[in-house]
Scaffold this active site. Structure first.
Site, PDB file in Angstrom:
ATOM      1  N   GLY A 149       0.822  -1.204   0.000  1.00 43.42           N
ATOM      2  CA  GLY A 149       0.000   0.000   0.000  1.00 43.42           C
ATOM      3  C   GLY A 149       0.853   1.250   0.000  1.00 43.42           C
ATOM      4  N   GLY A 150       0.411   2.256   0.749  1.00 47.83           N
ATOM      5  CA  GLY A 150       1.127   3.524   0.802  1.00 47.83           C
ATOM      6  C   GLY A 150       2.542   3.397   1.317  1.00 47.83           C
TER       7      GLY A 150
ATOM      8  N   GLY B  22      23.035   8.603 -32.006  1.00 50.35           N
ATOM      9  CA  GLY B  22      22.511   9.230 -30.796  1.00 50.35           C
ATOM     10  C   GLY B  22      23.044   8.589 -29.535  1.00 50.35           C
ATOM     11  CB  ALA B  23      23.857   5.083 -28.660  1.00 48.10           C
TER      12      ALA B  23
END
Length: 517
Positions: free
Chosen positions: A172-173, A407-408
């Site tokens: 949960g939280g 781009g790499a």
């Protein structure tokens, strides 16, 4: 005098009671599950007799649902401070023997107090999680307590190292605090993390899933990347926290501790001169390169089971901590994809936040193509890594071993992203793309009109590779500072880091950046 002695005796009795947590039966049950108690974990973690407990006598304030009849000294969490290898740390350890370690308003106040102290004193904060979640009887007060903790996690981020050990349930939280910290460690078969449990999943989606399948250590270490380390036992996890801290500074204004180095700076390894295969499509193991150049081969890998096409972790060079980022040709040819970009970007930002120099070892053919990657937002995830390197002001040394395409190439700590020292091995291929792909674009028309298109393209590929698939073209423009002999890599990197030890660089003043999330 006797009245004073009685009061001292009463204090000792109250302390003894507090140290029993939920009582002897609850402790026995914890042990029967193969789990240590909160205090046993702390004793293992810190230097002997160094732990000073705070708020031992705090009790919850809830009067709903019969809770006024249930009171435990300490209220489900042990908090305080101690030392690890003589260095101050603050700790909170949830006590599952007290109402399942569930979080109450007062438990949150105790945790917040040590988090505030860690910030004030500039020392790491370590949270050992073992809790059933929010104490339902306290309703909104428990939720408010979680939010108070999360706010402190956020403010402490980049100021002091934050480490989470998950040695039981965390659902949960409760999962958001570990998710906000720098490093998370989970124990296999014992710990799990999820926002909604198997019963809720079954109700909402009809999916049958176990706790282990939904949020076990192996799942989060390999598939989600939520945890950085998955260990077999609590003892191994606690030992790992100690080892991890040895590479880190106390806070963002200090340097990581120097360790005496017996490994010669000028040690050379001839095997590196032959490690790159003749065939550009044949892999080799980047771990061998890392193990050879760092001090005594001691490498603490982070996220070892997640996105294995990139390697990140801590090593030392001449006794100083270094963060290492390296493409792994043995996995997916070392390409960058969504997960590898996220993994490396977060690690680079951590190193930059805590003054740890970054060594980048490059062998990357590009980004992984395909609709799965494009639809998943590989552009924005790749931009995270680019952003992390460009933003970083710590010393950055880059060594290109083989491929560095397109781009790499830019994303992997190139010179234009303020790389301080960029070296290349003679085997480096720094270009917009590989030769085969380049000539198909450049000579498509000529190939169609030639007598033998395949032979023509092969000839042009050889010409392209000779002209561009080498480090000399990049060195000609100063984008590579030097081309080095592979066997001398350790020496050259250490010399570069020594030169960069007084580096001063600041980014423009701003409220905060807007990282492409």
């Amino acid at each position: 005098m006797s009245n004073q002695l009685d009061k001292v005796k009463d204090l000792i009795e109250q302390r003894t009671k507090a140290r029993l947590g939920g009582g002897e039966k609850a402790i026995e049950k914890q042990h029967s599950l193969g789990k240590r108690t909160a205090r046993e974990r702390i004793e293992m973690l810190v230097d002997e007799s160094s732990f000073e407990e705070l708020d031992m006598f705090v009790e919850h304030r809830c009067t709903n649902f019969g809770m006024e009849k249930k009171g435990f000294l300490g209220d489900g969490v042990v908090t305080g401070y101690g030392t690890i290898e003589g260095r101050l740390v603050y700790i909170f350890a949830q006590d599952f023997t007290v109402i399942g370690g569930s979080l109450s308003e007062t438990m949150a106040l105790k945790i917040c107090k040590v988090m505030d102290l860690s910030m004030k004193m500039g020392a790491p904060i370590i949270g050992l999680n073992d809790s059933g979640g929010a104490r339902i009887q306290e309703g909104i007060n428990a939720l408010a307590g979680y939010a108070e903790i999360f706010q402190r996690n956020i403010l402490a981020s980049g100021v002091v190292p934050q480490i989470s050990g998950i040695f039981g349930p965390c659902a949960g939280g409760a999962v958001y605090s570990p998710a906000l910290t720098d490093f998370t460690i989970m124990a296999k078969g014992m710990s799990y993390m999820f926002l909604t449990g198997p019963k809720v999943v079954k109700t909402v989606t009809g999916e049958d899933v176990t706790q282990e399948q939904l949020g076990g250590a192996s799942v989060h270490a390999s598939r989600s990347g939520v945890t950085h380390f998955a260990v077999d036992t609590e003892d191994e996890g606690i030992s790992l926290i100690r080892q991890l801290l040895s590479f880190l500074p106390q806070n963002n204004l200090e340097e990581a501790p120097m360790i005496k180095c017996d490994d010669p700076i000028d040690r050379i390894d001839d095997s590196l001169n032959e490690i790159i295969p003749d065939s550009p499509n044949k892999p080799y193991d980047m771990y061998e390169v890392i193990g050879t150049i760092i001090d005594s081969g001691e490498f603490l890998e982070v996220h070892s089971h997640y996105a294995p096409n990139i390697i990140v972790g801590f090593g030392r060079m001449n006794g100083s901590s270094v963060g290492i980022v390296a493409n792994q040709p043995k996995c997916l040819a070392g390409v960058l994809d969504i997960n590898a970009s996220r993994k490396a970007a977060r690690f680079v930002r951590f190193c930059d936040a805590f003054n740890i120099p970054i060594l980048t070892l490059v062998d990357v053919p590009g980004f992984l193509p395909g609709t799965g990657q494009e639809y998943g937002g590989v552009i924005v995830h790749g931009a995270k890594l680019l952003y992390a390197y460009g933003e970083a002001t710590v010393p950055k040394v880059t060594v290109t071993l083989r491929k560095s395409y397109g781009g790499a190439h830019i994303v992997m700590s190139c010179k234009q992203l303020r790389g301080d020292m960029n070296y290349a091995w003679p085997t480096a291929e720094i270009a917009v793309m590989g030769g085969a792909g380049a000539v198909e674009v450049l000579y498509a028309k000529e190939a169609r009109t030639s007598e033998d298109p395949a032979a023509f393209l092969k000839e042009k590929e050889a010409e392209y590779n000779k002209a561009f698939a080498n480090p000399f073209n990049a060195a000609k423009y100063g984008y590579i500072d030097d081309i080095i002999e592979p066997r001398n890599t350790r020496f050259r990197v250490i010399r570069a880091l020594q030169q960069l030890s007084t580096k001063k660089l600041t980014n423009p003043a701003k409220k905060h950046d807007n990282l492409p999330l």
